[in-house]
Design a protein around this motif. Structure first.
Motif, mmCIF file in Angstrom:
data_model
loop_
_atom_site.group_PDB
_atom_site.id
_atom_site.type_symbol
_atom_site.label_atom_id
_atom_site.label_comp_id
_atom_site.label_asym_id
_atom_site.label_seq_id
_atom_site.Cartn_x
_atom_site.Cartn_y
_atom_site.Cartn_z
ATOM 1 N N MET A 1 -47.635 5.899 28.828
ATOM 2 C CA MET A 1 -49.036 5.728 28.946
ATOM 3 C C MET A 1 -50.039 5.603 27.788
ATOM 4 N N ILE A 2 -50.669 4.413 27.617
ATOM 5 C CA ILE A 2 -51.403 4.188 26.361
ATOM 6 C C ILE A 2 -52.755 4.934 26.570
ATOM 7 N N LYS A 3 -53.037 5.654 25.631
ATOM 8 C CA LYS A 3 -54.548 6.387 25.799
ATOM 9 C C LYS A 3 -55.360 5.686 24.692
ATOM 10 N N SER A 4 -56.443 6.298 24.631
ATOM 11 C CA SER A 4 -57.486 5.678 23.944
ATOM 12 C C SER A 4 -57.435 5.956 22.308
ATOM 13 N N PRO A 5 -57.976 5.162 21.368
ATOM 14 C CA PRO A 5 -57.517 5.426 19.993
ATOM 15 C C PRO A 5 -57.853 6.858 19.465
ATOM 16 N N HIS A 6 -59.000 7.248 20.096
ATOM 17 C CA HIS A 6 -59.188 8.780 19.825
ATOM 18 C C HIS A 6 -58.099 9.882 20.025
ATOM 19 N N ASP A 7 -57.419 9.642 21.071
ATOM 20 C CA ASP A 7 -56.352 10.621 21.398
ATOM 21 C C ASP A 7 -55.189 10.527 20.330
ATOM 22 N N TYR A 8 -55.119 9.371 19.876
ATOM 23 C CA TYR A 8 -53.873 9.218 18.624
ATOM 24 C C TYR A 8 -54.591 9.483 17.277
ATOM 25 N N LEU A 9 -55.756 9.174 17.073
ATOM 26 C CA LEU A 9 -56.219 9.590 15.859
ATOM 27 C C LEU A 9 -56.449 10.939 15.389
ATOM 28 N N SER A 10 -56.793 11.723 16.731
ATOM 29 C CA SER A 10 -57.001 13.331 16.491
ATOM 30 C C SER A 10 -55.663 14.078 16.073
ATOM 31 N N GLN A 11 -54.606 13.112 16.359
ATOM 32 C CA GLN A 11 -53.337 13.864 15.660
ATOM 33 C C GLN A 11 -53.112 13.862 14.399
ATOM 34 N N LEU A 12 -53.773 12.784 13.578
ATOM 35 C CA LEU A 12 -53.564 12.675 12.161
ATOM 36 C C LEU A 12 -54.251 13.965 11.425
ATOM 37 N N PRO A 13 -53.461 14.506 10.632
ATOM 38 C CA PRO A 13 -53.756 15.778 9.743
ATOM 39 C C PRO A 13 -55.273 15.861 9.098
ATOM 40 N N PHE A 14 -55.685 14.442 8.902
ATOM 41 C CA PHE A 14 -56.921 14.237 7.943
ATOM 42 C C PHE A 14 -58.198 14.186 9.073
ATOM 43 N N TYR A 15 -57.874 13.886 10.366
ATOM 44 C CA TYR A 15 -59.060 13.649 11.282
ATOM 45 C C TYR A 15 -60.226 14.578 11.229
ATOM 46 N N GLU A 16 -59.726 16.154 11.099
ATOM 47 C CA GLU A 16 -60.718 17.208 11.394
ATOM 48 C C GLU A 16 -61.486 17.467 9.908
ATOM 49 N N HIS A 17 -61.026 16.303 8.874
ATOM 50 C CA HIS A 17 -61.909 16.753 7.715
ATOM 51 C C HIS A 17 -62.944 15.295 7.610
ATOM 52 N N LEU A 18 -62.876 14.576 8.493
ATOM 53 C CA LEU A 18 -63.718 13.385 8.481
ATOM 54 C C LEU A 18 -65.172 13.846 9.079
ATOM 55 N N THR A 19 -66.183 12.845 8.707
ATOM 56 C CA THR A 19 -67.517 13.126 9.063
ATOM 57 C C THR A 19 -67.638 12.609 10.442
ATOM 58 N N ASN A 20 -68.595 13.009 11.170
ATOM 59 C CA ASN A 20 -68.801 12.478 12.346
ATOM 60 C C ASN A 20 -68.880 10.987 12.257
ATOM 61 N N GLN A 21 -69.618 10.411 11.358
ATOM 62 C CA GLN A 21 -69.697 9.084 11.212
ATOM 63 C C GLN A 21 -68.451 8.350 10.977
ATOM 64 N N GLN A 22 -67.464 9.000 10.035
ATOM 65 C CA GLN A 22 -66.405 8.439 9.787
ATOM 66 C C GLN A 22 -65.357 8.332 10.938
ATOM 67 N N LYS A 23 -65.522 9.419 11.700
ATOM 68 C CA LYS A 23 -64.746 9.381 13.148
ATOM 69 C C LYS A 23 -65.254 8.509 13.923
ATOM 70 N N GLU A 24 -66.441 8.202 14.162
ATOM 71 C CA GLU A 24 -66.857 7.109 14.995
ATOM 72 C C GLU A 24 -66.433 5.664 14.531
ATOM 73 N N GLN A 25 -66.554 5.267 13.381
ATOM 74 C CA GLN A 25 -66.041 4.271 12.624
ATOM 75 C C GLN A 25 -64.665 3.857 12.692
ATOM 76 N N MET A 26 -63.892 4.953 12.618
ATOM 77 C CA MET A 26 -62.353 4.856 12.783
ATOM 78 C C MET A 26 -62.051 4.661 14.150
ATOM 79 N N GLU A 27 -62.537 5.225 15.242
ATOM 80 C CA GLU A 27 -62.513 4.979 16.543
ATOM 81 C C GLU A 27 -62.837 3.447 17.086
ATOM 82 N N SER A 28 -64.000 3.026 16.490
ATOM 83 C CA SER A 28 -64.519 1.900 16.820
ATOM 84 C C SER A 28 -63.598 0.474 16.075
ATOM 85 N N VAL A 29 -62.625 0.940 14.945
ATOM 86 C CA VAL A 29 -62.168 -0.320 14.498
ATOM 87 C C VAL A 29 -60.756 -0.231 14.710
#
Length: 223
Positions: free
Chosen positions: A1-29
């Motif tokens: 089952m294909i989830k949203s980009p957020h579900d996969y991006l949150s698995q990356l080790p650097f994700y928790e060190h992103l700013t809220n703005q960077q998280k939003e940008q990464m999820e949008s692109v």
């Protein structure tokens, strides 16, 4: 089952060190792409892809020699992340690779133009990118060591046993041509070795698959 980009991006080790703005940008692109078996995902003539995470299926990365022979470098399986297809993200990558879908597959793509920018402004992303590139080069070196220092029958045995362990089945769905591509050998050489294995009673063949009859014998070849 294909989830949203957020579900996969949150698995990356650097994700928790992103700013809220960077998280939003990464999820949008970021986006999920689908590829059919045999479809080229990346080659020297295509645009720089970026960082990818394989969600479903299997990918093979290879180079082509001047004689037109394909040389397998490594394979990717679900949850593997890759960066070698993005030379515009890591400038130190100076050789051309190609990537093909071994099976129908889905992958998450973080576009190169954005990864290149985030890598420069976030040390956690930069560290992960270089760590990932190092891991992939280790995979390449392992394949080179196998090709240079192991006999063809040993490489075939390793490949078949790896497939058995991965799929938990004594039936390996592959062809002699596919084995030749995976172990960087000629199909004719693989065919001769398989014929010997069949004669010895170690494997049984049928169109498109092999059945392992004697795992212990294959393991002894490797030793």
């Amino acid at each position: 089952m294909i989830k949203s980009p957020h579900d996969y991006l949150s698995q990356l080790p650097f994700y928790e060190h992103l700013t809220n703005q960077q998280k939003e940008q990464m999820e949008s692109v970021s986006y999920v792409a689908q590829f059919k078996k045999g479809q080229i995902i990346h080659d020297q003539g295509s645009d720089c892809l970026g960082m990818i995470m394989l969600l479903e299926g299997e990918l093979r990365t290879f180079m082509i020699s001047e004689e037109g022979r394909e040389i397998t470098l490594y394979r990717l399986e679900p949850e593997d992340v890759d960066i070698l297809s993005a030379a515009c993200v890591v400038n130190q990558i100076t050789f051309d690779t190609q990537m093909v879908a071994v099976k129908d597959c889905s992958l998450l793509v973080i576009p190169a133009i954005h990864m290149s920018h985030w890598k420069e402004e976030n040390i956690y992303i930069r560290s992960y990118v270089y760590e990932l590139a190092t891991d992939r080069f280790s995979d390449v070196m392992w394949m080179i060591q196998q090709t240079l220092f192991l006999r063809v029958d040993q490489r075939i045995a390793i490949y078949l046993l790896d497939e058995v362990n991965k799929n938990h089945s004594l039936e390996v769905k592959t062809t002699q041509e596919e084995i030749a591509l995976e172990i960087n050998s000629a199909r004719e050489v693989v065919a001769r070795m398989i014929k010997t294995m069949v004669r010895e009673g170690w494997v049984k063949t049928k169109r498109g698959s092999f059945t392992i009859l004697d795992k212990k014998a294959l393991q002894q070849i490797i030793q």
